[in-house]
Design a protein around this motif. Structure first.
Motif, short mmCIF file in Angstrom:
data_model
loop_
_atom_site.label_atom_id
_atom_site.label_comp_id
_atom_site.label_asym_id
_atom_site.label_seq_id
_atom_site.Cartn_x
_atom_site.Cartn_y
_atom_site.Cartn_z
N GLU A 105 27.02 -27.36 4.24
CA GLU A 105 28.38 -27.12 5.00
C GLU A 105 29.27 -28.46 5.38
OE1 GLU A 105 29.53 -25.30 9.67
OE2 GLU A 105 27.45 -25.40 8.88
N GLY A 106 30.46 -28.32 4.86
CA GLY A 106 31.30 -29.48 4.90
C GLY A 106 31.80 -29.72 6.31
N PRO A 107 31.89 -30.97 6.64
CA PRO A 107 32.52 -31.15 8.10
C PRO A 107 34.09 -31.25 8.11
CG PRO A 107 32.24 -33.27 6.64
CD PRO A 107 31.65 -32.33 6.00
N ALA A 108 34.53 -31.44 9.21
CA ALA A 108 35.88 -30.97 9.42
C ALA A 108 36.98 -32.37 9.07
CB ALA A 108 36.19 -31.02 11.25
N TRP A 109 36.18 -33.37 8.63
CA TRP A 109 36.94 -34.48 7.92
C TRP A 109 37.93 -34.96 8.95
CZ3 TRP A 109 34.18 -36.51 4.73
CH2 TRP A 109 33.66 -35.61 3.56
N LEU A 110 39.30 -34.83 8.69
CA LEU A 110 40.28 -35.55 9.51
C LEU A 110 40.69 -34.91 10.71
CD1 LEU A 110 43.01 -35.71 6.61
CD2 LEU A 110 41.42 -37.62 7.57
N PHE A 111 39.99 -33.77 11.25
CA PHE A 111 39.86 -33.28 12.47
C PHE A 111 38.48 -33.41 13.49
CE2 PHE A 111 42.43 -30.75 9.53
CZ PHE A 111 43.76 -30.64 10.13
N PRO A 130 36.40 -36.70 14.88
CA PRO A 130 36.44 -38.10 15.26
C PRO A 130 35.28 -38.87 14.34
CG PRO A 130 37.08 -37.15 17.12
CD PRO A 130 36.56 -36.01 16.04
N GLU A 131 34.23 -38.20 13.98
CA GLU A 131 33.08 -39.10 13.66
C GLU A 131 33.25 -39.12 12.09
OE1 GLU A 131 29.70 -37.25 14.62
OE2 GLU A 131 29.78 -37.82 16.76
N TRP A 132 34.12 -38.21 11.33
CA TRP A 132 34.38 -38.10 10.00
C TRP A 132 35.68 -38.43 9.48
CZ3 TRP A 132 30.79 -37.19 6.46
CH2 TRP A 132 29.54 -36.82 6.82
N THR A 133 36.53 -38.96 10.19
CA THR A 133 38.04 -39.47 9.75
C THR A 133 37.98 -40.78 9.11
OG1 THR A 133 38.04 -40.61 12.05
CG2 THR A 133 39.16 -38.44 11.77
N LYS A 134 37.02 -41.62 9.35
CA LYS A 134 36.96 -42.97 8.80
C LYS A 134 36.34 -42.86 7.58
CE LYS A 134 36.03 -45.44 12.66
NZ LYS A 134 36.57 -44.57 13.65
N PRO A 135 35.10 -41.94 7.45
CA PRO A 135 34.52 -41.90 6.09
C PRO A 135 35.42 -40.98 5.20
CG PRO A 135 33.17 -41.51 7.82
CD PRO A 135 34.08 -41.73 8.60
N ALA A 136 36.31 -40.26 5.70
CA ALA A 136 37.23 -39.67 4.83
C ALA A 136 38.11 -40.27 4.16
CB ALA A 136 38.06 -38.51 5.58
N LEU A 137 38.57 -41.69 4.95
CA LEU A 137 39.52 -42.52 4.11
C LEU A 137 38.73 -43.41 3.42
CD1 LEU A 137 41.87 -43.78 7.14
CD2 LEU A 137 42.32 -41.84 5.44
N GLY A 149 51.87 -40.09 13.72
CA GLY A 149 51.16 -41.54 13.75
C GLY A 149 50.37 -41.85 15.03
N SER A 150 50.00 -40.69 15.43
CA SER A 150 49.02 -40.75 16.87
C SER A 150 47.73 -41.64 16.56
CB SER A 150 49.00 -39.46 17.29
OG SER A 150 48.30 -38.60 16.53
N GLY A 151 47.25 -41.61 15.35
CA GLY A 151 45.86 -42.31 15.29
C GLY A 151 44.68 -41.24 15.37
N GLY A 152 45.11 -39.80 14.96
CA GLY A 152 44.02 -38.98 14.72
C GLY A 152 43.23 -38.69 16.00
N PRO A 153 42.14 -37.66 16.05
CA PRO A 153 41.53 -37.19 17.00
C PRO A 153 40.79 -38.18 17.82
CG PRO A 153 40.56 -36.40 14.92
CD PRO A 153 41.91 -37.19 14.63
N GLY A 154 40.95 -38.54 18.91
CA GLY A 154 40.06 -39.48 19.81
C GLY A 154 40.43 -40.80 19.29
N ASN A 155 41.72 -41.04 18.89
CA ASN A 155 42.25 -42.27 18.28
C ASN A 155 41.40 -43.11 17.29
OD1 ASN A 155 44.52 -42.50 19.97
ND2 ASN A 155 43.06 -43.06 21.76
N SER A 156 40.36 -42.24 16.61
CA SER A 156 39.61 -42.67 15.62
C SER A 156 40.27 -43.20 14.28
CB SER A 156 38.86 -41.42 15.09
OG SER A 156 39.71 -40.29 14.36
N LEU A 157 41.73 -42.92 14.03
CA LEU A 157 42.34 -43.64 12.92
C LEU A 157 43.52 -44.50 13.67
CD1 LEU A 157 42.57 -40.86 10.26
CD2 LEU A 157 41.00 -42.66 10.42
N LEU A 158 43.24 -44.85 14.81
CA LEU A 158 44.32 -45.77 15.21
C LEU A 158 44.06 -47.29 15.00
CD1 LEU A 158 46.94 -46.22 17.21
CD2 LEU A 158 45.13 -46.73 19.00
N PHE A 159 44.38 -47.74 13.76
CA PHE A 159 43.99 -48.91 13.30
C PHE A 159 45.10 -49.95 13.77
CE2 PHE A 159 42.72 -46.21 9.70
CZ PHE A 159 41.24 -46.48 9.67
N TYR A 160 44.66 -51.33 13.65
CA TYR A 160 45.28 -52.42 14.30
C TYR A 160 47.00 -52.25 14.05
CZ TYR A 160 45.91 -57.15 16.17
OH TYR A 160 46.27 -58.22 17.03
N ASN A 161 47.22 -52.16 12.75
CA ASN A 161 48.54 -52.35 12.48
C ASN A 161 49.42 -50.89 12.95
OD1 ASN A 161 48.65 -54.56 11.13
ND2 ASN A 161 48.75 -54.02 8.96
#
Length: 325
Positions: free
Chosen positions: A170-176, A178-185, A263-275
């Protein structure tokens, strides 16, 4: 005797005068060549002073001010830097997200590129086709690739989860999620290791076959030849790749900006990178002083890590001339 000495003295004076004139001609010729040289590179010099050095110094001064483009620049000293570590919680989140990405993406992409290059260095029929196939993702447009992966990583209709379902996972929600957003990238990054693969492939083809032949005579195995011949001989390329990949990983921005809503940084700011956080401060709330301070802190961090890599590189990078400097 006196007349002879006088003649010799005159000849000596004439030779000295000729040498002085020749030297002046050479100096004037050298001066002209220098002038023409500076004229030819003047577009670059003007561009560097006006478009690089000028803005660089301006941002350095702005980092010590309270500045929002339209207001007057008020000097506030180190307050912007204090704000990062004491007030701005999103700064810590963005720094952690960026460090996470750097720590995982650089080793994974380096190892993946080396592994692919070793496979594609084999003398097998049709190898040119496979080399082209693996290199193609590296030349695709960034934004188009991000939209493609957004479709591939869709939880319900994406091909990635569809493939995982075929094998009973069963695949994860990926970009939706927070635990799988960075592994998706990271997965997306691994897909485009063809650029680094090409560098390693060119380096591998420059390794002398006599080294492997000598190792075969000594009874060395495949893994021994890889770790004691292949890796040391391509270590300068590994060093270059690690150095540039580290700098590039710290600058990650487009992926998070395009693949998250506004450009919000994804769910839970999990993709809010420095830049991305720096961009939001600069162009969403127009806090240019604070954004400039963030930019200079990132510059210092990257510079320190680059110096450390340069120092450590002397211990493991092997050059054919024997000089590890």
């Amino acid at each position: 005797m006196k007349s002879y000495d006088t003649t010799i003295a005159r000849r000596g004076a004439g030779l000295a005068e000729k040498k002085e004139k020749t030297s002046r001609r050479r100096m004037s010729r050298q001066t002209r060549e220098n002038i023409f040289g500076y004229l030819f590179i003047s577009p670059w010099i003007i561009g560097f002073l006006g478009l690089t050095l000028g803005p660089l110094l301006f941002s350095l001064f702005a980092s010590f001010t309270d500045y929002n483009i339209t207001s007057r620049m008020n000097f506030i000293g180190l307050d912007n830097f204090k704000r990062m570590f004491t007030i701005d919680d999103l700064f810590k989140t963005s720094l952690w997200n960026t460090l996470y990405y750097v720590l995982f993406s650089v080793p994974l992409t380096t190892a993946g590129a080396i592994f692919l290059s070793v496979l594609l260095n084999q003398k097998v029929r049709g190898m040119k086709f496979f080399r082209t196939l693996y290199y193609l993702p590296a030349i695709l447009s960034g934004v188009a690739v991000y939209f493609l992966w957004m479709q591939l990583l869709s939880p319900s209709t994406g091909l990635v989860n569809t493939f995982l379902a075929w094998i009973g996972i069963e695949g994860p929600a990926w970009l939706f999620d927070p635990e799988w957003t960075k592994p998706a990238l990271l997965l997306m990054k691994m897909w485009s290791v063809g650029g680094g693969m090409l560098l390693y492939l060119a380096s591998l083809q420059g390794v002398s076959a006599s080294l492997y032949e000598a190792a075969d005579l000594d009874g060395a195995g495949v893994m021994q030849k890889f770790f004691y011949i292949t890796l040391p001989m391509i270590s300068p390329i590994i060093f270059f790749d690690v150095l540039t990949s580290t700098i590039g990983a710290f600058q990650i921005f487009q992926e998070a900006y395009v693949m998250t809503e506004n450009g919000s940084g994804g769910p839970g700011n999990s993709l809010l990178f420095y830049n991305l956080h720096m961009w939001n401060n600069a162009f969403e709330v127009f806090d240019m002083g604070y954004a400039s301070a963030m930019a200079w802190l990132l510059f210092i961090v990257v510079m320190v890590l680059t110096i450390i890599n340069m120092k450590l590189g002397k211990k493991w990078v092997h050059y054919e001339g024997g000089d590890n400097k």
